[in-house]
Enzyme design. Sequence first.
Site, PDB file in Angstrom:
ATOM      1  N   SER A  58      43.348  39.002  40.401  1.00 25.13           N
ATOM      2  CA  SER A  58      43.388  39.259  41.836  1.00 25.13           C
ATOM      3  C   SER A  58      43.163  40.730  42.148  1.00 25.13           C
ATOM      4  CB  SER A  58      44.735  38.818  42.413  1.00 25.13           C
ATOM      5  OG  SER A  58      45.765  39.710  42.007  1.00 25.13           O
ATOM      6  N   GLU A  74      39.730  33.717  49.796  1.00 24.83           N
ATOM      7  CA  GLU A  74      39.178  32.913  48.706  1.00 24.83           C
ATOM      8  C   GLU A  74      40.043  31.665  48.515  1.00 24.83           C
ATOM      9  OE1 GLU A  74      37.445  33.796  44.233  1.00 24.83           O
ATOM     10  OE2 GLU A  74      39.212  34.905  44.905  1.00 24.83           O
ATOM     11  N   LYS A 108      45.826  39.348  26.263  1.00 26.47           N
ATOM     12  CA  LYS A 108      46.934  38.707  26.958  1.00 26.47           C
ATOM     13  C   LYS A 108      46.349  37.638  27.886  1.00 26.47           C
ATOM     14  CE  LYS A 108      50.199  37.726  29.890  1.00 26.47           C
ATOM     15  NZ  LYS A 108      49.966  36.660  30.888  1.00 26.47           N
ATOM     16  N   PRO A 109      46.332  36.356  27.459  1.00 23.39           N
ATOM     17  CA  PRO A 109      45.822  35.283  28.322  1.00 23.39           C
ATOM     18  C   PRO A 109      46.874  34.869  29.349  1.00 23.39           C
ATOM     19  CG  PRO A 109      46.585  34.361  26.261  1.00 23.39           C
ATOM     20  CD  PRO A 109      46.784  35.847  26.158  1.00 23.39           C
ATOM     21  N   ALA A 110      46.451  34.042  30.297  1.00 20.90           N
ATOM     22  CA  ALA A 110      47.361  33.562  31.342  1.00 20.90           C
ATOM     23  C   ALA A 110      48.431  32.649  30.760  1.00 20.90           C
ATOM     24  CB  ALA A 110      46.568  32.809  32.408  1.00 20.90           C
ATOM     25  N   TRP A 122      43.435  31.972  34.003  1.00 19.89           N
ATOM     26  CA  TRP A 122      43.500  30.640  33.418  1.00 19.89           C
ATOM     27  C   TRP A 122      42.257  29.797  33.670  1.00 19.89           C
ATOM     28  CZ3 TRP A 122      42.511  27.722  37.531  1.00 19.89           C
ATOM     29  CH2 TRP A 122      42.869  28.236  38.776  1.00 19.89           C
ATOM     30  N   GLU A 125      37.455  42.980  37.266  1.00 18.70           N
ATOM     31  CA  GLU A 125      36.675  41.890  37.871  1.00 18.70           C
ATOM     32  C   GLU A 125      37.655  41.109  38.730  1.00 18.70           C
ATOM     33  OE1 GLU A 125      35.649  38.232  38.615  1.00 18.70           O
ATOM     34  OE2 GLU A 125      35.528  37.980  36.443  1.00 18.70           O
ATOM     35  N   LEU A 126      37.535  41.295  40.057  1.00 18.48           N
ATOM     36  CA  LEU A 126      38.575  40.864  40.975  1.00 18.48           C
ATOM     37  C   LEU A 126      38.101  39.718  41.865  1.00 18.48           C
ATOM     38  CD1 LEU A 126      39.804  44.477  41.822  1.00 18.48           C
ATOM     39  CD2 LEU A 126      40.580  42.960  39.983  1.00 18.48           C
ATOM     40  N   CYS A 135      35.514  32.304  40.129  1.00 22.02           N
ATOM     41  CA  CYS A 135      35.486  33.528  40.936  1.00 22.02           C
ATOM     42  C   CYS A 135      34.156  33.726  41.649  1.00 22.02           C
ATOM     43  CB  CYS A 135      35.816  34.738  40.076  1.00 22.02           C
ATOM     44  SG  CYS A 135      34.800  34.905  38.599  1.00 22.02           S
TER      45      CYS A 135
END
Length: 482
Positions: free
Chosen positions: A231, A383, A177-179, A153, A252-253, A286
């Site tokens: 995540s 984080e 599929k977006p948040a 998001w 990409e975490l 991020c």
Amino acid sequence: MSEAKQVGQLYINGTFKPAEDGQTFEVLNPYTLAIIGEQAEASEKDIQAAIDGAVQAFRTWKQTTAYERAGYLRKLLHLMQTREREIAEVMTLEQGKPVAEAVGEVRYAASYVAWYAEEGIRVTGDLLAPSQTDSRLSVRKIPVGPVGIITPWNFPLAMFVRKIAPALAAGCTVIVKPAEQTPLTAVKFFELIHEAGFPAGVCQLLTGEASKIGSAWMASSAIRKISFTGSTAVGKMLMRQASETLKKVSLELGGHAPLIVFDDADLDMAAAGAVESKFRNCGQVCVATNRVLVQRSVYDAFIEKLMKRTSALTFGDGFTNVDMGPIIDKQGFDKIVAHVDDALAKGAKCLLGGKPAKGGGGYLFEPTVLTDVTSAMRIAKEETFGPVLPVFVFDTEAEAIQMANDTPFGLAAYCFTENLSRSIRVTEALEYGMVGLNTGRISAAQAPFGGVKMSGFGREGGRYGIEEYLVTQYIATVYKES
């Protein structure tokens, strides 16, 4: 922008439609906590219809030329440029970031569309030296197949655009599929997809429960590639699931970015870079700085400059002239509070902020600077994803490198120094996929975005990004001589 209730639909096989079973979920404004709209929640039938449509469309989309695909992307680029304010206002409404920052995100996303409209044309193969006179050996790059894209998001447009642009340029079909927190920005973007005239099934939008949609994609052998931003825990789960059908995966975490300030740095530049990196999007980035490491001899001078810049930041409603908007939801807000409380309980000092702020009824947190931070505190290892900047002190270059690398994550790191030899030594010693030298902003459409270690693998951007959506095919040909 008016908070008139919006109703978002799915986009399946070239048509906007409600969910098959009529289910919806609410979308909130994180500043006011008001319900601003409803979004269709995809059913199992909707998910399967999207998969089937992507498979069907792939049969013809992969046959189009790179020049044809570039034409569609250029039409999309033009629409993004002419409608940027419209998209940005929807983004601010559901995500909370200031409108000016949202406009910047639209432009950033558009830069990927512009880049990949050209990069797709530059994909080439090879002719190899044959081992006999009546043979030809060739290599070509072909699209991997239908792609499932899952995004968070915090950048509700840029995160998926920088994935779908190279995928489309490569000849793949995509399902996005977006948040759940920010589906309306995606719906607005898909209106432009529709207007640009992409063939039915090439681009599809599913919204709703992540586990339901993700599980269906992972179980389907028809989905040949998954690109995920989120995540580390979810990334690991998706990787395990992908093993069943041997899908190609890009992840990409999480990150825990250090920003190192050496005694030979331009301290004004370093303070500006730290503030830009940390407080953009209210720290919900991020690649945001999570730890500032300052050499002892310039510690006091740097803190003074950092405080001057940070204390000038404003926060509140994204539709007003502020620097920061709200935290996205209660879960994120509570994590920030817990990190600050833990640090203070273990001896950290709060020079600025450190507490929730009032405004709108939503989740505001003051820009915060913590000092006397140690490795025993949660904020040193986890984080935070919020507007909290912890500052550490070091004495030697070797100590700074050790502190910076003391994390399982490896997404982004930053270093400020005016010494050429030191800049080479330190940047090459940092165990991160991306390093900013004398800058707090590193993202660009032409550059490879991605991490190492527990921050995942795969790259987005530049010629590296399109490779994620291509596979190599080798053809050995023997022909008859006349």
